[in-house]
Scaffold this motif. Structure first.
Motif, PDB file in Angstrom:
ATOM      1  N   ILE A  94       0.843  -1.203   0.000  1.00 10.89           N
ATOM      2  CA  ILE A  94       0.000   0.000   0.000  1.00 10.89           C
ATOM      3  C   ILE A  94       0.874   1.248   0.000  1.00 10.89           C
ATOM      4  CG2 ILE A  94      -1.665   1.336   1.356  1.00 10.89           C
ATOM      5  CD1 ILE A  94      -2.810  -1.428   2.279  1.00 10.89           C
ATOM      6  N   VAL A  95       1.893   1.274   0.853  1.00  7.83           N
ATOM      7  CA  VAL A  95       2.812   2.419   0.907  1.00  7.83           C
ATOM      8  C   VAL A  95       3.422   2.663  -0.466  1.00  7.83           C
ATOM      9  CG1 VAL A  95       5.062   3.180   1.791  1.00  7.83           C
ATOM     10  CG2 VAL A  95       3.340   2.290   3.374  1.00  7.83           C
ATOM     11  N   LEU A  96       3.939   1.616  -1.087  1.00  8.54           N
ATOM     12  CA  LEU A  96       4.580   1.758  -2.391  1.00  8.54           C
ATOM     13  C   LEU A  96       3.586   2.190  -3.466  1.00  8.54           C
ATOM     14  CD1 LEU A  96       6.933  -1.358  -2.292  1.00  8.54           C
ATOM     15  CD2 LEU A  96       7.517   1.050  -1.841  1.00  8.54           C
ATOM     16  N   SER A  97       2.403   1.644  -3.398  1.00  6.55           N
ATOM     17  CA  SER A  97       1.373   2.002  -4.363  1.00  6.55           C
ATOM     18  C   SER A  97       1.012   3.485  -4.272  1.00  6.55           C
ATOM     19  CB  SER A  97       0.131   1.139  -4.124  1.00  6.55           C
ATOM     20  OG  SER A  97      -0.891   1.485  -5.007  1.00  6.55           O
ATOM     21  N   ILE A 145      -4.029   6.273   8.910  1.00  6.91           N
ATOM     22  CA  ILE A 145      -3.435   5.643  10.085  1.00  6.91           C
ATOM     23  C   ILE A 145      -2.554   6.660  10.807  1.00  6.91           C
ATOM     24  CG2 ILE A 145      -3.538   3.268   9.227  1.00  6.91           C
ATOM     25  CD1 ILE A 145      -0.595   3.491   8.448  1.00  6.91           C
ATOM     26  N   ASP A 146      -2.193   6.341  12.022  1.00  3.72           N
ATOM     27  CA  ASP A 146      -1.373   7.196  12.870  1.00  3.72           C
ATOM     28  C   ASP A 146       0.044   7.317  12.314  1.00  3.72           C
ATOM     29  OD1 ASP A 146       0.491   7.120  15.636  1.00  3.72           O
ATOM     30  OD2 ASP A 146      -1.239   8.479  15.670  1.00  3.72           O
ATOM     31  N   MET A 147       0.672   8.467  12.604  1.00  5.68           N
ATOM     32  CA  MET A 147       2.045   8.704  12.131  1.00  5.68           C
ATOM     33  C   MET A 147       3.020   7.637  12.634  1.00  5.68           C
ATOM     34  SD  MET A 147       2.891  11.297  10.154  1.00  5.68           S
ATOM     35  CE  MET A 147       4.473  11.913  10.689  1.00  5.68           C
ATOM     36  N   SER A 148       2.877   7.197  13.883  1.00  5.25           N
ATOM     37  CA  SER A 148       3.815   6.205  14.415  1.00  5.25           C
ATOM     38  C   SER A 148       3.701   4.882  13.661  1.00  5.25           C
ATOM     39  CB  SER A 148       3.584   5.992  15.911  1.00  5.25           C
ATOM     40  OG  SER A 148       2.297   5.460  16.143  1.00  5.25           O
ATOM     41  N   VAL A 149       2.490   4.509  13.282  1.00  7.51           N
ATOM     42  CA  VAL A 149       2.282   3.275  12.512  1.00  7.51           C
ATOM     43  C   VAL A 149       2.849   3.460  11.102  1.00  7.51           C
ATOM     44  CG1 VAL A 149       0.537   1.686  11.607  1.00  7.51           C
ATOM     45  CG2 VAL A 149       0.245   2.702  13.882  1.00  7.51           C
ATOM     46  N   THR A 150       2.592   4.613  10.513  1.00  8.52           N
ATOM     47  CA  THR A 150       3.131   4.915   9.189  1.00  8.52           C
ATOM     48  C   THR A 150       4.652   4.839   9.215  1.00  8.52           C
ATOM     49  OG1 THR A 150       1.267   6.389   8.776  1.00  8.52           O
ATOM     50  CG2 THR A 150       3.158   6.620   7.317  1.00  8.52           C
ATOM     51  N   SER A 151       5.249   5.388  10.250  1.00  9.99           N
ATOM     52  CA  SER A 151       6.702   5.392  10.383  1.00  9.99           C
ATOM     53  C   SER A 151       7.259   3.968  10.388  1.00  9.99           C
ATOM     54  CB  SER A 151       7.089   6.133  11.660  1.00  9.99           C
ATOM     55  OG  SER A 151       8.477   6.151  11.805  1.00  9.99           O
TER      56      SER A 151
END
Length: 159
Positions: free
Chosen positions: A38-41, A60-66
């Motif tokens: 998903i991130v790459l897409s 989603i939350d920044m910490s999860v994204t990180s």
């Protein structure tokens, strides 16, 4: 407008989509969780993004994204560079390795779906695509939006 019972059944059917998503995730390369795809897409679709914008797009939350970004960066699928406009921020960009992985993921997903839906007509598949796109758009319209600045009051002079 649909009857309430139809929305209840739709809710059950959407809950069952999780089973389909878990099934599709089994075709991913072992070190590529669905969130990395998903991130790459999103990076491929939108180009360079700040982490905050990526978190917003993923809802989603920044910490999860990180954590997801760190996983992808460790594997060379994306790179993080300082934002020239704000040295405290990082810009994320998909790498050629990430693009190659994304192509592989897309092909695996398509093969899995083709295998499961082999007895569906082209029209049925097209109808499902259209309805899912419409559903996604409808949910996008329901997301809370940031407050918009009020327009200055317009005063009219009597004629």
């Amino acid at each position: 407008m649909a009857a309430f019972e139809q929305y209840e059944e739709l809710s059950r059917q959407l809950g069952a989509i999780g089973v389909i998503k878990r099934g599709l995730s089994r075709v991913l390369p072992p070190d590529c969780p669905p969130t990395s795809a998903i991130v790459l897409s999103l990076l491929k679709q939108y180009g360079e993004l700040r982490m905050s914008k990526l978190a917003e797009l993923m809802v989603i939350d920044m910490s999860v994204t990180s954590r997801h970004v760190a996983h992808a960066a460790e594997r060379g699928w994306l790179e993080r560079q300082c934002d020239p406009l704000d040295k405290r921020s990082r810009l994320l960009r998909i790498t050629p390795s990430g693009e190659a992985l994304l192509e592989q993921v897309s092909a695996r997903y398509a093969e899995a779906l083709a295998g499961c839906l082999h007895d569906w007509s082209d029209d049925d598949v097209a109808r499902l695509i259209g309805l899912l796109a419409r559903l996604r758009e409808g949910f996008g319209e329901c997301r809370p939006r940031a407050p918009q600045p009020r327009a200055a009051a317009i005063t009219r002079t009597p004629a």
